[in-house]
Design an enzyme around this catalytic site. Structure first.
Site, PDB file in Angstrom:
ATOM      1  N   ASP A   1     -13.039  -2.662  -0.033  1.00 55.30           N
ATOM      2  CA  ASP A   1     -12.981  -3.866  -0.869  1.00 55.30           C
ATOM      3  C   ASP A   1     -13.912  -4.974  -0.397  1.00 55.30           C
ATOM      4  O   ASP A   1     -13.866  -6.084  -0.911  1.00 55.30           O
ATOM      5  CB  ASP A   1     -11.546  -4.394  -0.960  1.00 55.30           C
ATOM      6  CG  ASP A   1     -11.004  -4.880   0.374  1.00 55.30           C
ATOM      7  OD1 ASP A   1     -11.440  -4.356   1.417  1.00 55.30           O
ATOM      8  OD2 ASP A   1     -10.131  -5.768   0.381  1.00 55.30           O
TER       9      ASP A   1
ATOM     10  N   ARG B   1      -1.093   1.477  17.112  1.00 59.65           N
ATOM     11  CA  ARG B   1      -2.372   1.002  17.618  1.00 59.65           C
ATOM     12  C   ARG B   1      -2.191   0.503  19.051  1.00 59.65           C
ATOM     13  O   ARG B   1      -1.262  -0.260  19.352  1.00 59.65           O
ATOM     14  CB  ARG B   1      -2.921  -0.123  16.749  1.00 59.65           C
ATOM     15  CG  ARG B   1      -3.138   0.273  15.284  1.00 59.65           C
ATOM     16  CD  ARG B   1      -4.133  -0.675  14.613  1.00 59.65           C
ATOM     17  NE  ARG B   1      -4.075  -0.645  13.177  1.00 59.65           N
ATOM     18  CZ  ARG B   1      -4.592   0.302  12.396  1.00 59.65           C
ATOM     19  NH1 ARG B   1      -5.175   1.334  12.954  1.00 59.65           N
ATOM     20  NH2 ARG B   1      -4.502   0.218  11.088  1.00 59.65           N
TER      21      ARG B   1
ATOM     22  N   GLU C   1     -10.819 -10.720  13.266  1.00 64.42           N
ATOM     23  CA  GLU C   1      -9.858  -9.730  13.722  1.00 64.42           C
ATOM     24  C   GLU C   1     -10.604  -8.539  14.299  1.00 64.42           C
ATOM     25  O   GLU C   1     -11.704  -8.202  13.843  1.00 64.42           O
ATOM     26  CB  GLU C   1      -8.977  -9.247  12.565  1.00 64.42           C
ATOM     27  CG  GLU C   1      -8.104 -10.324  11.966  1.00 64.42           C
ATOM     28  CD  GLU C   1      -7.188  -9.787  10.874  1.00 64.42           C
ATOM     29  OE1 GLU C   1      -6.063 -10.290  10.792  1.00 64.42           O
ATOM     30  OE2 GLU C   1      -7.606  -8.880  10.128  1.00 64.42           O
ATOM     31  N   GLU C   2      -9.986  -7.878  15.275  1.00 64.60           N
ATOM     32  CA  GLU C   2     -10.625  -6.734  15.914  1.00 64.60           C
ATOM     33  C   GLU C   2     -10.845  -5.573  14.942  1.00 64.60           C
ATOM     34  O   GLU C   2     -11.635  -4.685  15.213  1.00 64.60           O
ATOM     35  CB  GLU C   2      -9.784  -6.267  17.104  1.00 64.60           C
ATOM     36  CG  GLU C   2      -8.325  -5.972  16.805  1.00 64.60           C
ATOM     37  CD  GLU C   2      -8.089  -4.755  15.969  1.00 64.60           C
ATOM     38  OE1 GLU C   2      -8.838  -3.774  16.146  1.00 64.60           O
ATOM     39  OE2 GLU C   2      -7.179  -4.770  15.118  1.00 64.60           O
ATOM     40  N   SER C   3     -10.138  -5.594  13.820  1.00 65.28           N
ATOM     41  CA  SER C   3     -10.244  -4.502  12.851  1.00 65.28           C
ATOM     42  C   SER C   3     -11.425  -4.670  11.920  1.00 65.28           C
ATOM     43  O   SER C   3     -11.408  -4.188  10.794  1.00 65.28           O
ATOM     44  CB  SER C   3      -8.947  -4.397  12.042  1.00 65.28           C
ATOM     45  OG  SER C   3      -8.623  -5.631  11.437  1.00 65.28           O
TER      46      SER C   3
ATOM     47  N   LYS D   1     -11.332 -12.466   4.821  1.00 66.47           N
ATOM     48  CA  LYS D   1     -12.454 -11.987   5.612  1.00 66.47           C
ATOM     49  C   LYS D   1     -13.550 -11.531   4.663  1.00 66.47           C
ATOM     50  O   LYS D   1     -13.272 -11.218   3.516  1.00 66.47           O
ATOM     51  CB  LYS D   1     -12.022 -10.886   6.563  1.00 66.47           C
ATOM     52  CG  LYS D   1     -11.144  -9.789   5.994  1.00 66.47           C
ATOM     53  CD  LYS D   1     -10.641  -8.898   7.115  1.00 66.47           C
ATOM     54  CE  LYS D   1      -9.667  -7.841   6.617  1.00 66.47           C
ATOM     55  NZ  LYS D   1      -8.292  -8.342   6.469  1.00 66.47           N
TER      56      LYS D   1
ATOM     57  N   ARG E   1       0.839  -1.194   0.000  1.00 66.62           N
ATOM     58  CA  ARG E   1       0.000   0.000   0.000  1.00 66.62           C
ATOM     59  C   ARG E   1       0.870   1.239   0.000  1.00 66.62           C
ATOM     60  O   ARG E   1       1.784   1.378   0.816  1.00 66.62           O
ATOM     61  CB  ARG E   1      -0.925   0.003   1.226  1.00 66.62           C
ATOM     62  CG  ARG E   1      -1.948  -1.113   1.159  1.00 66.62           C
ATOM     63  CD  ARG E   1      -2.924  -1.077   2.306  1.00 66.62           C
ATOM     64  NE  ARG E   1      -3.746  -2.280   2.299  1.00 66.62           N
ATOM     65  CZ  ARG E   1      -4.562  -2.628   3.278  1.00 66.62           C
ATOM     66  NH1 ARG E   1      -4.687  -1.861   4.346  1.00 66.62           N
ATOM     67  NH2 ARG E   1      -5.272  -3.739   3.198  1.00 66.62           N
TER      68      ARG E   1
ATOM     69  N   ASP F   1     -16.465  -2.127   3.914  1.00 64.00           N
ATOM     70  CA  ASP F   1     -15.380  -1.207   3.598  1.00 64.00           C
ATOM     71  C   ASP F   1     -15.077  -1.148   2.109  1.00 64.00           C
ATOM     72  O   ASP F   1     -15.847  -1.640   1.283  1.00 64.00           O
ATOM     73  CB  ASP F   1     -14.127  -1.596   4.376  1.00 64.00           C
ATOM     74  CG  ASP F   1     -13.518  -2.903   3.888  1.00 64.00           C
ATOM     75  OD1 ASP F   1     -14.290  -3.775   3.427  1.00 64.00           O
ATOM     76  OD2 ASP F   1     -12.289  -3.070   3.958  1.00 64.00           O
TER      77      ASP F   1
ATOM     78  N   SER G   1      -8.001  -1.545   0.703  1.00 63.35           N
ATOM     79  CA  SER G   1      -9.003  -1.930   1.703  1.00 63.35           C
ATOM     80  C   SER G   1      -9.782  -0.734   2.219  1.00 63.35           C
ATOM     81  O   SER G   1     -10.486  -0.063   1.472  1.00 63.35           O
ATOM     82  CB  SER G   1      -8.323  -2.688   2.845  1.00 63.35           C
ATOM     83  OG  SER G   1      -9.274  -3.209   3.738  1.00 63.35           O
ATOM     84  N   HIS G   2      -9.645  -0.432   3.513  1.00 63.25           N
ATOM     85  CA  HIS G   2     -10.436   0.601   4.173  1.00 63.25           C
ATOM     86  C   HIS G   2      -9.805   1.982   4.060  1.00 63.25           C
ATOM     87  O   HIS G   2     -10.351   2.949   4.581  1.00 63.25           O
ATOM     88  CB  HIS G   2     -10.593   0.244   5.650  1.00 63.25           C
ATOM     89  CG  HIS G   2      -9.276   0.045   6.344  1.00 63.25           C
ATOM     90  ND1 HIS G   2      -8.442  -0.998   6.016  1.00 63.25           N
ATOM     91  CD2 HIS G   2      -8.650   0.752   7.301  1.00 63.25           C
ATOM     92  CE1 HIS G   2      -7.348  -0.918   6.766  1.00 63.25           C
ATOM     93  NE2 HIS G   2      -7.447   0.137   7.543  1.00 63.25           N
TER      94      HIS G   2
ATOM     95  N   ASP H   1     -14.254  -6.607   2.582  1.00 66.14           N
ATOM     96  CA  ASP H   1     -13.867  -7.698   3.465  1.00 66.14           C
ATOM     97  C   ASP H   1     -14.065  -7.382   4.947  1.00 66.14           C
ATOM     98  O   ASP H   1     -13.847  -8.244   5.800  1.00 66.14           O
ATOM     99  CB  ASP H   1     -12.420  -8.151   3.193  1.00 66.14           C
ATOM    100  CG  ASP H   1     -11.384  -7.082   3.456  1.00 66.14           C
ATOM    101  OD1 ASP H   1     -11.760  -5.946   3.803  1.00 66.14           O
ATOM    102  OD2 ASP H   1     -10.177  -7.391   3.312  1.00 66.14           O
ATOM    103  N   ARG H   2     -14.482  -6.159   5.274  1.00 68.12           N
ATOM    104  CA  ARG H   2     -14.713  -5.808   6.672  1.00 68.12           C
ATOM    105  C   ARG H   2     -16.194  -5.514   6.902  1.00 68.12           C
ATOM    106  O   ARG H   2     -16.938  -5.262   5.966  1.00 68.12           O
ATOM    107  CB  ARG H   2     -13.876  -4.594   7.076  1.00 68.12           C
ATOM    108  CG  ARG H   2     -12.384  -4.836   6.943  1.00 68.12           C
ATOM    109  CD  ARG H   2     -11.583  -3.633   7.392  1.00 68.12           C
ATOM    110  NE  ARG H   2     -10.169  -3.867   7.149  1.00 68.12           N
ATOM    111  CZ  ARG H   2      -9.197  -3.534   7.989  1.00 68.12           C
ATOM    112  NH1 ARG H   2      -9.497  -2.946   9.125  1.00 68.12           N
ATOM    113  NH2 ARG H   2      -7.946  -3.784   7.688  1.00 68.12           N
TER     114      ARG H   2
END
Length: 543
Positions: free
Chosen positions: A279, A496, A363-365, A376, A22, A277, A113-114, A281-282
């Site tokens: 893409d 984080r 995952e927590e994300s 995911k 990224r 999100d 992603s996000h 996956d979240r």
């Protein structure tokens, strides 16, 4: 069409992170940047001659241009077939499904992603292997090594093809098959979930809002929720993908999806709400008056998965990333199934899924998924929640309260410090790492440390070891803090800090999360020198 061999010079920093490479979009737009990275991928996997590849992305700025470059290179490098989502669109879970369903050798997924999209925002590219999952560390390390010495790449002297027309066309000696990006994925969802029960749920007057955040899941959600399951028109919000995600931040959390949160927290809000999100996956899950943390969502799904047809035989086990709360561990223990703690990054779940050791992962994300793909899957999580609601005939809030009364509650929050000076962030982590062994027994504020370490993961399937996967600090009474530097940012460093505290079923299960975690947050700041080292008095994002 002529195959060209072009000379090139390596670019520094083409090291794949937890989910690909990224960078800022303008970095990717540099001449030969995409070509050098893609040729490095091809070289690292032993070439693509005779292979089938799945290619698609989340539609962000530069998505189509990069796909045309990849197609020309795949053809020049001898690939037999490229399967591409119409318009260049494929959600990440849909791409994983296509790789598996079509027996492809791998895939290239274009997404950050996000992260926000646009010419001045972010872009990403990752390679997925033949099981449909992200490339493991051995391959990403090999890709990185190739980027350091790359001196030439192969491409085709040809123009662009029409990505909007479904069908098969030739590009040199390679066939390019343009497919409906939704069709195969929607068929898989119908195999896993009771669509008859879901149609009845919506027919009963059940109300829902799904915020696609101007990202790739809009067409998927509209086709499944509105067109197939009968949810009213308008159930899907922001459903048309945009190259800059409507100038928003396509991260499904209470900060970036605040309008949806405000809606569902109102007295006349919908029964259920969700978001996905960039893409796809979240996911974020909400019920009227309640936000479900990703950690709690994984635990509730594990406890109730058997209510959906695809999981009616029960689950083999569950896995979570190390920073994710231990809520699902308690469910696994009650179900007498295995529970695994892995580093952050979906690639670490792949071996466990392939070996049949686990069925659900999270995952927590805001990432949750199962063995139906090797990524995911945001919309999958939403549909599983809907299936549970249809069967249990309870509200989200009541299901959550019921869960806590059985298993207790893991109060949990993540604090993100974004675009921190990289030297300061790395110095904080290095100094904290150096004193971990001496922390046990010391008291900071109201908290006493019982254990502190740097997390290492020993893969039970292939025996590989991954070190330095985050710093863990455990406190008396079941509290915990985790600190790690994120691999998903593109500017400075993202630190984080994850905070957790367990409350037994007989305790107070309805404290405001930040209040419940106040002592642990203060102790963690004292231990790490957070304010002094970063210059920040508060996180940029708190979820």
């Amino acid at each position: 069409m002529t195959i060209l061999t072009q000379t090139c010079t390596p670019f520094e920093g083409q090291k794949p992170g937890t989910s690909g490479l990224r960078k800022k979009t303008r970095v990717y737009m540099q001449p030969s940047y995409v070509e050098c990275f893609v040729q490095s991928i091809f070289n690292a996997i032993g070439g693509v001659a005779g292979k089938t590849l799945v290619i698609g992305g989340d539609g962000r700025y530069f998505n189509a241009e990069a796909i045309h470059t990849i197609l020309r290179m795949a053809s020049a490098n001898g690939a037999t077939l490229a399967i591409v989502g119409q318009g260049g669109l494929l959600s990440t879970p849909a791409a994983s499904n296509l790789i598996r369903q079509r027996g492809a050798d791998g895939g290239l997924i274009l997404s950050a992603s996000h992260n926000p999209g646009g010419i001045d925002e972010d872009f990403g590219l990752k390679y997925n292997i033949s099981n449909g999952g992200p490339a493991p560390e051995a391959i990403t390390d090999a890709i990185f090594e190739q980027t350091k010495t790359i001196s030439s790449y192969k491409t085709l002297d040809s123009g662009d093809i029409d990505l909007g027309q479904i069908g098969t066309v030739a590009l040199g000696d390679m066939a390019v098959e343009i497919v409906d990006p939704v069709e195969d994925y929607a068929a898989l969802m119908e195999e896993l979930f009771d669509f008859t029960a879901l149609r009845a749920l919506f027919a009963s007057g059940f109300t829902m809002k799904f915020d696609a955040m101007h990202a790739v899941t809009g067409p998927y959600a509209k086709a499944i929720l509105e067109d197939t399951l009968g949810a009213p028109a308008g159930t899907v919000l922001n459903g048309v993908p945009s190259v800059d995600f409507g100038k928003g931040h396509p991260d499904p959390n209470p900060i970036w999806a605040k309008p949806l949160v405000d809606l569902v927290m109102s007295e006349d809000g919908p029964d259920f709400a969700a978001a996905s999100d960039g893409d796809g996956d979240r996911n974020m899950i909400l019920g009227r008056g309640v936000y479900v943390t990703p950690s709690d969502s994984l635990a509730v799904l594990a406890a109730n998965a058997h209510l959906a047809p695809g999981y009616e035989r029960g689950i083999a086990g569950v896995a979570r990333s190390m920073p994710t709360s231990g809520a699902c561990d308690r469910v696994a223990k009650a179900l007498a199934v295995e529970c695994f703690e892995t580093p952050t990054g979906w690639k670490f779940f792949g071996n466990l899924l392939d070996a049949g050791r686990v069925t659900l992962c999270g995952e927590e994300s805001a990432g949750t998924g199962s063995d139906h793909v090797r990524e995911k899957d945001g919309l999958w999580a939403v549909l599983l929640w809907l299936n549970i609601l249809a069967v249990r005939k309870m509200s989200v809030k009541d299901i959550l309260q019921d869960h806590w009364q059985i298993y207790g509650r893991n109060y949990y929050s993540r604090h993100d410090y974004e675009a921190v000076d990289a030297a300061a962030a790395n110095g904080l982590v290095a100094d904290l790492t150096a004193k971990l062994d001496a922390l046990a027994g010391q008291t900071f504020g109201a908290c006493t440390v019982t254990m502190a370490d740097s997390f290492s993961y020993h893969d039970p399937v292939d025996g590989s070891v991954s070190h330095n996967q985050g710093l863990r600090i455990n406190f008396e009474g079941g509290g915990r803090a985790v600190l790690r530097l994120s691999g998903t940012g593109t500017e400075g460093a993202t630190l984080r800090v994850y905070l957790e505290r367990y409350e037994a079923p007989e305790g107070d299960l309805n404290i405001e999360a930040q209040t419940a975690l106040k002592d642990i947050a203060e102790a963690t700041a004292l231990i790490s020198g957070l304010t002094e080292r970063t210059g920040r008095t508060a996180p940029d994002v708190m979820t």
